[in-house]
Scaffold this motif. Structure first.
Motif, PDB file in Angstrom:
ATOM      1  N   ALA A  35      39.914  35.094  27.043  1.00  0.00           N
ATOM      2  CA  ALA A  35      40.660  35.183  28.311  1.00  0.00           C
ATOM      3  C   ALA A  35      40.026  36.210  29.251  1.00  0.00           C
ATOM      4  O   ALA A  35      39.879  35.964  30.456  1.00  0.00           O
ATOM      5  CB  ALA A  35      42.118  35.540  28.027  1.00  0.00           C
ATOM      6  N   GLU A  36      39.633  37.355  28.701  1.00  0.00           N
ATOM      7  CA  GLU A  36      39.046  38.409  29.530  1.00  0.00           C
ATOM      8  C   GLU A  36      37.682  37.994  30.067  1.00  0.00           C
ATOM      9  O   GLU A  36      37.368  38.204  31.249  1.00  0.00           O
ATOM     10  CB  GLU A  36      38.931  39.694  28.715  1.00  0.00           C
ATOM     11  CG  GLU A  36      38.318  40.876  29.455  1.00  0.00           C
ATOM     12  CD  GLU A  36      39.156  41.323  30.650  1.00  0.00           C
ATOM     13  OE1 GLU A  36      38.620  42.057  31.501  1.00  0.00           O
ATOM     14  OE2 GLU A  36      40.346  40.939  30.738  1.00  0.00           O
ATOM     15  N   LEU A  37      36.858  37.390  29.229  1.00  0.00           N
ATOM     16  CA  LEU A  37      35.534  36.950  29.673  1.00  0.00           C
ATOM     17  C   LEU A  37      35.644  35.833  30.714  1.00  0.00           C
ATOM     18  O   LEU A  37      34.886  35.803  31.693  1.00  0.00           O
ATOM     19  CB  LEU A  37      34.714  36.478  28.475  1.00  0.00           C
ATOM     20  CG  LEU A  37      34.235  37.592  27.535  1.00  0.00           C
ATOM     21  CD1 LEU A  37      33.712  37.006  26.221  1.00  0.00           C
ATOM     22  CD2 LEU A  37      33.149  38.436  28.192  1.00  0.00           C
ATOM     23  N   ALA A  38      36.589  34.909  30.503  1.00  0.00           N
ATOM     24  CA  ALA A  38      36.797  33.848  31.487  1.00  0.00           C
ATOM     25  C   ALA A  38      37.241  34.428  32.825  1.00  0.00           C
ATOM     26  O   ALA A  38      36.802  33.971  33.891  1.00  0.00           O
ATOM     27  CB  ALA A  38      37.838  32.856  30.963  1.00  0.00           C
ATOM     28  N   GLY A  41      30.960  37.232  42.204  1.00  0.00           N
ATOM     29  CA  GLY A  41      30.172  38.456  42.314  1.00  0.00           C
ATOM     30  C   GLY A  41      29.157  38.558  41.198  1.00  0.00           C
ATOM     31  O   GLY A  41      28.693  37.564  40.647  1.00  0.00           O
ATOM     32  N   GLU A  42      28.799  39.806  40.862  1.00  0.00           N
ATOM     33  CA  GLU A  42      27.788  40.039  39.838  1.00  0.00           C
ATOM     34  C   GLU A  42      28.239  39.537  38.480  1.00  0.00           C
ATOM     35  O   GLU A  42      27.456  38.990  37.702  1.00  0.00           O
ATOM     36  CB  GLU A  42      27.453  41.532  39.771  1.00  0.00           C
ATOM     37  CG  GLU A  42      26.710  42.051  40.990  1.00  0.00           C
ATOM     38  CD  GLU A  42      26.290  43.500  40.813  1.00  0.00           C
ATOM     39  OE1 GLU A  42      26.559  44.055  39.732  1.00  0.00           O
ATOM     40  OE2 GLU A  42      25.710  44.056  41.748  1.00  0.00           O
ATOM     41  N   ASN A  43      29.512  39.749  38.138  1.00  0.00           N
ATOM     42  CA  ASN A  43      30.002  39.316  36.830  1.00  0.00           C
ATOM     43  C   ASN A  43      29.935  37.801  36.679  1.00  0.00           C
ATOM     44  O   ASN A  43      29.570  37.274  35.620  1.00  0.00           O
ATOM     45  CB  ASN A  43      31.446  39.786  36.617  1.00  0.00           C
ATOM     46  CG  ASN A  43      31.523  41.280  36.350  1.00  0.00           C
ATOM     47  OD1 ASN A  43      30.558  41.880  35.890  1.00  0.00           O
ATOM     48  ND2 ASN A  43      32.666  41.875  36.638  1.00  0.00           N
ATOM     49  N   GLY A  44      30.278  37.088  37.721  1.00  0.00           N
ATOM     50  CA  GLY A  44      30.282  35.633  37.638  1.00  0.00           C
ATOM     51  C   GLY A  44      28.908  35.055  37.392  1.00  0.00           C
ATOM     52  O   GLY A  44      28.776  33.989  36.784  1.00  0.00           O
ATOM     53  N   ALA A  45      27.864  35.744  37.858  1.00  0.00           N
ATOM     54  CA  ALA A  45      26.497  35.243  37.704  1.00  0.00           C
ATOM     55  C   ALA A  45      25.735  35.952  36.581  1.00  0.00           C
ATOM     56  O   ALA A  45      24.550  35.692  36.397  1.00  0.00           O
ATOM     57  CB  ALA A  45      25.738  35.412  39.022  1.00  0.00           C
TER      58      ALA A  45
END
Length: 405
Positions: free
Chosen positions: A28-31, A38-42
């Motif tokens: 859940a946290e990683l999703a 942003g940076e996390n999504g990529a």
């Protein structure tokens, strides 16, 4: 509670795997982080980690998509490619993932081919990689392994020996090399390999398997089990150790432990035909042909071109409990279609046709048996012995009453 679950799930071989209760929260946290943009999504490494968690949750399709996102963003993350190998399946599934054009993709496809027993294709891909990386020990080891899977033992042994001469401290692949030395009963070479592996790194599962094969060849099965167990302490998911330990337990007449070992092997990799074959032979020893037939069928689905699988299934069909001679005949004919070279299928077909009253067919197969005797001695019945009367599967395959092959 985790320790209690380990005890509750323990089989004859002790502790089993238990579910990590934190995985859903991690997912859940990683999703959430990846969906935030942003940076996390990529971030390719965040996608890789999410893929690992999803795979542990047995959500294979989602895991494959997350890992594909990772390698598209950063193709040199080989750990992501490796996680993707057991999820990729057939070539169509690989194409659907839209993976990036990169040399790492070729290495991934080659590894997926070996995993799925598409050995000719895997060998071609690895030889192509060898032209790109002519000094790569990893690629050379994979090429030797492909020849081993194709049962070209002489060529595989030459390549492994050459690799050992060039890189004497390389431990990767030594377990497969020891399988070949076991099959060919090269005691001295296997002893030398075991001593060298121990001197290099005795705390590697490959080293433990090499030493285990050495003791198995000497018929010291209890000592062999000790080393296979040691390999599993170092890597609980080390497939070869589970399969090899199953063979040793069959030799020791401990069928419950053998079945447990083989089941754990197929839990780790359902595409491991050797463990399915081992289960089939173990249940055959227990005179449970319906169970045995199921496992032989799984093995033939994975290795339809392997004559040994068809011979084993044919023998199961002609057992006293089943007595399905027509089915057995079809299996032995499939074995002949796949170049069964030990003479087992010919002898069985002659015997079956004679029992069914088809004297003409029986006479024809007997003549073929006699012609084959001009170039070699007729093998014994499929069954006992470490070489399984020509039915050996290599040191990490089940045979006969199964020694390691």
């Amino acid at each position: 509670r985790a320790e209690e679950e380990l005890v509750e799930l323990a089989g004859p071989l002790g502790k089993a795997e238990v579910a990590n209760e934190e995985l859903p929260a991690l997912d859940a946290e990683l999703a959430r982080l990846r969906a935030g943009g942003g940076e996390n999504g990529a971030d390719p490494f965040l996608a890789y980690l999410h893929g690992v968690v999803l795979r542990a949750l047995e959500r294979a399709d989602e895991a494959a998509r997350a890992l594909a996102d990772s390698v598209r963003a950063f193709p040199c993350n080989w750990l992501a490619w490796r996680e993707l190998v057991p999820l990729a399946g057939e070539a169509e599934q690989i194409e659907a993932l839209a993976l990036p054009p990169h040399f790492a993709r070729q290495a991934f496809e080659a590894a997926a081919c070996l995993e799925g027993q598409r050995n000719e294709r895997g060998l071609a891909l690895y030889e192509s990689l060898g032209a790109l990386f002519p000094r790569s020990s990893t690629v050379a080891c994979a090429v030797a392994t492909a020849y081993y899977n194709l049962r070209a033992f002489d060529e595989a042994q030459v390549r492994f020996a050459d690799l050992q001469a060039k890189d004497p401290h390389m431990v990767e692949g030594t377990d497969t090399y020891s399988n070949i030395l076991y099959v060919t009963e090269q005691w001295a070479t296997l002893s030398h390999l075991a001593h060298r592996a121990v001197r290099t790194d005795k705390y590697r599962p490959e080293t433990c398997c090499v030493v285990g094969n050495y003791y198995s060849l000497r018929a010291e099965h209890e000592k062999a089990v000790v080393y296979f167990r040691r390999a599993l302490k170092l890597d609980r998911k080390y497939l070869s150790a589970w399969t090899l330990m199953g063979h040793e337990y069959v030799e020791m007449k401990n069928t419950p432990a053998a079945i447990d070992a083989y089941r754990r092997a197929v839990d780790i990799n359902p595409r491991d035909y050797r463990a399915w074959y081992g289960l089939g032979q173990t249940y055959e020893i227990l005179h449970m042909p319906y169970y045995s037939l199921y496992y032989y069928r799984r093995a033939t689905q994975l290795r339809p071109q392997d004559a040994r699988m068809w011979c084993a299934m044919g023998q199961c069909y002609e057992s006293e409990q089943l007595g399905l001679r027509e089915h057995a005949v079809r299996c032995y004919r499939r074995a002949l279609d796949n170049n069964e070279g030990e003479g087992i299928a010919l002898a069985k077909l002659a015997k079956l046709h004679q029992a069914m009253g088809d004297e003409g067919e029986a006479a024809e197969y007997h003549r073929k048996v006699l012609r084959s005797l001009n170039v070699r001695a007729l093998p014994g019945e499929h069954g006992a012995g470490a070489d399984g009367a020509g039915m050996d599967l290599g040191a990490d395959a089940a045979v006969g009453p199964l020694g390691a092959v």
